[in-house]
Design a protein around this motif. Structure first.
Motif, PDB file in Angstrom:
ATOM      1  N   ASP A 127      -3.218  14.357  36.053  1.00 30.54           N
ATOM      2  CA  ASP A 127      -3.779  14.659  34.235  1.00 30.54           C
ATOM      3  C   ASP A 127      -5.213  15.508  34.636  1.00 30.54           C
ATOM      4  O   ASP A 127      -5.517  16.360  34.190  1.00 30.54           O
ATOM      5  N   TYR A 128      -5.896  14.263  35.001  1.00 32.84           N
ATOM      6  CA  TYR A 128      -6.907  14.569  35.877  1.00 32.84           C
ATOM      7  C   TYR A 128      -7.707  15.530  35.836  1.00 32.84           C
ATOM      8  O   TYR A 128      -8.408  16.913  35.716  1.00 32.84           O
ATOM      9  N   PHE A 148      -3.628   7.763  32.067  1.00 35.19           N
ATOM     10  CA  PHE A 148      -3.136   8.525  32.332  1.00 35.19           C
ATOM     11  C   PHE A 148      -3.631   9.075  34.051  1.00 35.19           C
ATOM     12  O   PHE A 148      -3.798   7.390  34.499  1.00 35.19           O
ATOM     13  N   ASN A 156     -17.196  15.190  35.088  1.00 32.52           N
ATOM     14  CA  ASN A 156     -16.212  15.024  34.959  1.00 32.52           C
ATOM     15  C   ASN A 156     -15.512  13.966  36.301  1.00 32.52           C
ATOM     16  O   ASN A 156     -14.247  13.248  36.054  1.00 32.52           O
ATOM     17  N   ARG A 186      -9.472  13.767  26.859  1.00 31.81           N
ATOM     18  CA  ARG A 186      -9.918  14.208  27.265  1.00 31.81           C
ATOM     19  C   ARG A 186      -9.173  15.390  28.366  1.00 31.81           C
ATOM     20  O   ARG A 186      -9.510  15.506  29.473  1.00 31.81           O
ATOM     21  N   THR A 187      -7.656  14.384  28.859  1.00 34.20           N
ATOM     22  CA  THR A 187      -6.308  14.853  29.373  1.00 34.20           C
ATOM     23  C   THR A 187      -5.167  14.755  29.228  1.00 34.20           C
ATOM     24  O   THR A 187      -5.296  15.884  28.758  1.00 34.20           O
ATOM     25  N   TRP A 203      -5.844  18.894  33.690  1.00 32.73           N
ATOM     26  CA  TRP A 203      -6.099  18.894  32.505  1.00 32.73           C
ATOM     27  C   TRP A 203      -7.245  18.424  32.426  1.00 32.73           C
ATOM     28  O   TRP A 203      -7.425  18.588  31.127  1.00 32.73           O
ATOM     29  N   ASN A 204      -8.267  18.662  32.782  1.00 36.58           N
ATOM     30  CA  ASN A 204      -9.523  18.910  32.672  1.00 36.58           C
ATOM     31  C   ASN A 204      -9.705  19.458  34.318  1.00 36.58           C
ATOM     32  O   ASN A 204     -10.598  20.281  34.125  1.00 36.58           O
ATOM     33  N   GLU A 205      -9.584  18.475  35.472  1.00 31.36           N
ATOM     34  CA  GLU A 205     -11.071  19.335  36.379  1.00 31.36           C
ATOM     35  C   GLU A 205     -10.974  20.793  37.250  1.00 31.36           C
ATOM     36  O   GLU A 205     -11.887  21.261  37.215  1.00 31.36           O
ATOM     37  N   PHE A 232     -13.598  10.686  35.138  1.00 31.57           N
ATOM     38  CA  PHE A 232     -12.345  10.006  34.928  1.00 31.57           C
ATOM     39  C   PHE A 232     -11.890   9.708  36.355  1.00 31.57           C
ATOM     40  O   PHE A 232     -11.099   8.591  35.948  1.00 31.57           O
ATOM     41  N   TYR A 260      -5.757  16.782  25.799  1.00 32.32           N
ATOM     42  CA  TYR A 260      -5.689  18.091  25.751  1.00 32.32           C
ATOM     43  C   TYR A 260      -4.241  18.547  26.059  1.00 32.32           C
ATOM     44  O   TYR A 260      -3.725  19.359  24.965  1.00 32.32           O
ATOM     45  N   GLU A 287     -17.535  20.312  28.523  1.00 33.86           N
ATOM     46  CA  GLU A 287     -16.906  19.740  29.953  1.00 33.86           C
ATOM     47  C   GLU A 287     -17.688  20.427  31.187  1.00 33.86           C
ATOM     48  O   GLU A 287     -17.610  21.381  31.233  1.00 33.86           O
TER      49      GLU A 287
END
Length: 277
Positions: free
Chosen positions: A231-232, A227, A213, A149-150, A235-237, A217, A153, A208
């Motif tokens: 990245d976190y 990762f 998260n 999930r980082t 590509w997520n938070e 993460f 994506y 998400e």
């Protein structure tokens, strides 16, 4: 009656948003810290159940226990204040400003992150015997979640970012519905049942959630996930937070406010008396 009508609970939503703007820094941070810590523990519980049973639905069915507990104790999640606080600003409550809203969001973010990170460290210690051996099965799963999930994506480029954003939108549509659902009843049982349903949906569907998260993460990084912190965040938070704002405010806060607090004028039909609500 245990059920609270929409016009009444929407008024409670506005009042809750107003009260959060004026809450002291200390109280805001403490409540946010405990909310992040409890929700993170519930996420660890749900992942553990999923790994041990091999049934993701079982984990999703049990995850809402943390959400229900933290809201019954009056703690605050970032996803909830994204929906409630703007309503007080929109309603032009005295003293509620855009700056005050951003202050509340910033403090709740800090508190949630600190709480979730605390739980992440403690669970990483448990999963590795204080880093003296390789992560157990649950720890390995957390590392895999962090990767998928980082960088998962990122591998899809713009399409991955859009997918991440939409998952953030859908998540806070459900989570904010859970926040509001707690206001729909005056009984503890009613509140829990109403909150449980949308929270179970978001967790099982893999949407998400910015605070969940904050646990998943950092845990993944501590447990060997391939990762990086950058990245976190990229590509997520950060995209998740933006999606959570849009989802909670658009599909829950503004829709309820516009149709129950600021309703449009009723249609006028010649010769017919329109009943009052």
């Amino acid at each position: 009656m245990a059920y609270v009508a929409p016009q009444e609970f929407v008024s409670k939503m506005i009042e809750a948003g107003e009260s959060k703007v004026f809450m002291s820094t200390r109280d805001t941070l403490i409540r946010a810290y405990m909310a992040g810590a409890i929700l993170a523990l519930a996420a660890a519980f749900a992942v553990t159940v999923t790994v041990q049973t091999g049934q993701p639905l079982v984990g999703a069915m049990l995850f809402p226990v943390g959400f229900c507990l933290l809201y019954l104790m009056g703690f605050d999640l970032l996803t909830g204040v994204f929906t409630l606080v703007p309503l007080a600003l929109l309603d032009k409550r005295p003293g509620v400003t855009f700056g005050g809203m951003l202050r509340n969001w910033g403090l709740v973010f800090i508190g949630n992150f600190a709480g979730a990170l605390t739980t992440a460290v403690m669970m990483a210690i448990i999963f590795t015997y204080a880093w003296t051996e390789a992560p157990n099965a649950v720890g390995e799963r957390l590392g895999a979640i962090g990767e998928s999930r980082t960088v998962g994506y990122a591998a899809h480029g713009a399409a991955g970012m859009l997918t991440l954003f939409i998952r953030g939108v859908l998540c806070n549509w459900m989570v904010s519905t859970g926040v509001v659902a707690a206001m729909m009843s005056t009984s503890v049982t009613g509140k829990v049942v109403a909150m449980w349903m949308p929270i179970m949906v978001f967790f099982y569907m893999g949407f998400e959630h910015s605070i969940v998260n904050m646990f998943l993460f950092p845990s993944g990084l501590m447990l060997g996930g391939h990762f990086t912190f950058v990245d976190y965040m990229l590509w997520n938070e950060i995209p998740t937070i933006v999606g959570n704002v849009v989802g909670g405010l658009t599909f829950v806060g503004l829709t309820l406010y516009s149709t129950h607090a600021r309703t449009a004028p009723k249609r006028r039909v010649p010769g017919v008396t329109v009943p009052a609500e």
